[in-house]
Design an enzyme around this catalytic site. Sequence first.
Site, PDB file in Angstrom:
ATOM      1  N   ASP A  90       0.852  -1.194   0.000  1.00 31.21           N
ATOM      2  CA  ASP A  90       0.000   0.000   0.000  1.00 31.21           C
ATOM      3  C   ASP A  90       0.884   1.240   0.000  1.00 31.21           C
ATOM      4  O   ASP A  90       2.061   1.177   0.345  1.00 31.21           O
ATOM      5  CB  ASP A  90      -0.952   0.005   1.203  1.00 31.21           C
ATOM      6  CG  ASP A  90      -0.221   0.197   2.521  1.00 31.21           C
ATOM      7  OD1 ASP A  90       0.751  -0.542   2.769  1.00 31.21           O
ATOM      8  OD2 ASP A  90      -0.597   1.094   3.302  1.00 31.21           O
ATOM      9  N   ASP A 121       8.750   4.004  -1.320  1.00 31.85           N
ATOM     10  CA  ASP A 121       8.014   3.543  -0.128  1.00 31.85           C
ATOM     11  C   ASP A 121       6.689   2.914  -0.546  1.00 31.85           C
ATOM     12  O   ASP A 121       5.721   3.622  -0.697  1.00 31.85           O
ATOM     13  CB  ASP A 121       7.800   4.751   0.795  1.00 31.85           C
ATOM     14  CG  ASP A 121       7.008   4.413   2.036  1.00 31.85           C
ATOM     15  OD1 ASP A 121       6.865   3.228   2.347  1.00 31.85           O
ATOM     16  OD2 ASP A 121       6.519   5.362   2.690  1.00 31.85           O
ATOM     17  N   GLU A 152       0.116  -0.647   5.727  1.00 30.57           N
ATOM     18  CA  GLU A 152       1.149  -0.043   6.576  1.00 30.57           C
ATOM     19  C   GLU A 152       0.942   1.452   6.727  1.00 30.57           C
ATOM     20  O   GLU A 152       1.070   2.009   7.812  1.00 30.57           O
ATOM     21  CB  GLU A 152       2.535  -0.332   5.982  1.00 30.57           C
ATOM     22  CG  GLU A 152       3.678  -0.126   6.970  1.00 30.57           C
ATOM     23  CD  GLU A 152       4.137   1.316   7.120  1.00 30.57           C
ATOM     24  OE1 GLU A 152       4.672   1.666   8.179  1.00 30.57           O
ATOM     25  OE2 GLU A 152       3.946   2.108   6.180  1.00 30.57           O
ATOM     26  N   HIS A 418       6.229   9.948   1.301  1.00 30.95           N
ATOM     27  CA  HIS A 418       5.011  10.557   1.853  1.00 30.95           C
ATOM     28  C   HIS A 418       4.738  11.954   1.297  1.00 30.95           C
ATOM     29  O   HIS A 418       3.664  12.493   1.521  1.00 30.95           O
ATOM     30  CB  HIS A 418       5.036  10.636   3.398  1.00 30.95           C
ATOM     31  CG  HIS A 418       5.029   9.292   4.061  1.00 30.95           C
ATOM     32  ND1 HIS A 418       4.612   9.100   5.350  1.00 30.95           N
ATOM     33  CD2 HIS A 418       5.381   8.082   3.595  1.00 30.95           C
ATOM     34  CE1 HIS A 418       4.722   7.805   5.657  1.00 30.95           C
ATOM     35  NE2 HIS A 418       5.188   7.178   4.598  1.00 30.95           N
TER      36      HIS A 418
HETATM   37 ZN   LIG Z   1       6.736   2.424   3.987  1.00 31.37          ZN
END
Ligand SMILES: [Zn+2]
Length: 451
Positions: A90, A121, A152, A418
Site C-alpha cells: 500500500d 516507499d 502499513e 510521503h
Molecule cells: Zn513504507
Amino acid sequence: MDVAQRVAEQMPRVRTELAELVAIPSVADVRQFPAEECARAARWVADAFREVGFTDVALHRTADGSDAVVGSRPGPDPAAPTVLLYAHYDVQPPLDDDAWRTPPFALTEVDGRWYGRGAADCKGNIVMHLAALRALGDDVPVNLRLVVEGSEEQGTGGLEDFVPRHADLLRADAVLVCDTGNAAVGVPAVTVSLRGMVNVVVHVDALPTELHSGMFGGPAPDALAALVLMLASLRDERGDTTVRGVDTTQTWSGAPYDPEAFRADARLAEGESLLGSGTVSDMLWARPALTVLGIDCPPVVGSTAAIVPRASARLNLRIPPGTAPEQARDALTRHLVEAAPWGVAVAVETEAVGTPFLARTDGPAYEAVRGAMQDAFGRDMVLLGQGGSIPLCTVFGATYPDAEILMLGVEEPLALIHAPNESVDPREIQHLATAEALFLQRYAIQGRPTG
Ligand SMILES: [Zn+2]
C-alpha cells in the site's frame, strides 16, 4: 557471473516491474481509492513471488480488512537459517496533485531518478527483493518466508494484529524489514532505532453556533483562537517540543546526521534555521517531536465575519526509545487540557500509539549484513536511527525475541517519501538488491546454528 552483475542485468526488468506496481494506486483507504486497487497490487505481489519460487503464496485477511501476502520458499537445507522478507504494497495518497511535477501513478525518469507514488516507499523495496532473489536463481541457500502487507501507511495495525496470532507462519531467525533507507545515496545503512508515536485529535468547543465578529467579537470565546494558543504551547521559540512530562533532553550516540546534508535533504531555504537545542540526530532520533497534521476550521474561501464556535486539530507526537507511548499520550492529553484558555470545552481522542524500537546488533545477521553491504557498496555500513515509526518492529521483537531485526531499504532522504514528488534512485535498488543477495549467501553460513 557474480551476483552484482546478475542484478545489474536485471535493471530494465526492475524498472518495468516498478512501473507496473506504481501504476496501481494502492492507497488502503476506500474513501480515496477503490479497494480493488489494493487487491490488484496484492495479486501482483503474490504472482511475482510465486515466480521466484515461493510455493504457498496466499492472501491472508487481517483485522483491519487489508490482505497480507504471505508465503514461504524452503531452501535446500532445512537446518539452514530462516529469513523473513518484509515490505508493504500500500502507498500514501498522492496529496496535492498539483505539487507533483510528474503524474503520481506513472513511473517517470527525471535526471536519473524514478518518480512516482510508492516508487521508494515501499514498492521499490518489493522490486529490490525480487531482483535479489532472481540474482540467486535456484541457489537461495536459506529458508525464506515472506510477508508483504497492505495497510502499513494507514496505521490501522492489520499485520501487527496478525503476526502474534500466526506466529509460526512467519517465524524466522532474521527479519529484513525493508521499509527504510540509507543515510544518503551510496552510503549503506541499517536502521536500528525507531521513534514511536502518538496520534491524537483535539476538539475545542467554545460556542453553540457562529457569532457575528462585529457584534460579539472581543468578549466572546473563540474556538479557533483557543486552539491556536493550545497548539502554540507545544513548541518553544527555539522549536523544541514542550509537552509537559515528556523528556526532551536525550542525545544520539550512533552515526551523526550532518546538518548541511539535512538542510539539503529537507530542501531548506537559505536563512531558514534548524529547530531545537540539540544536534540534527538528537532532534530526529533521540527526542520527541510534535507536528500539527491538520486543522478543521473554516477554509479561507467561504469564511465569513463570524467567530468560529468549534475547531479541531490532528496531532502527531514522535517519541524516542525510552519513552512509553501510553505515558506520552497521557502527558499530551493533560497538556492540551491544561493549556486550553477561557474555559472552552476540550476533548482529546487517541487515534493510534506506536512503541519506539531499538534493535540488538551483536548477532550473526548483523555480521553478515555488514560484509554484504561492504561488498555491494564498497564502503562501511553505518547504523542509523529513524525519526519515523514502524510499530511492526516492536511486534516482531516481542513475537520472535531471538530473531535479529534488520531495517534497510531504498528510501534514502532524497526519496521524499510521503510527500509529493516521491522518487527512488535506481542505483540504490541495484546496490541494495546486490547486498540482499550477498547477505542471504553469507548468512546461510554465518547464521547456521552451532553445536
Ligand atoms: Zn513504507
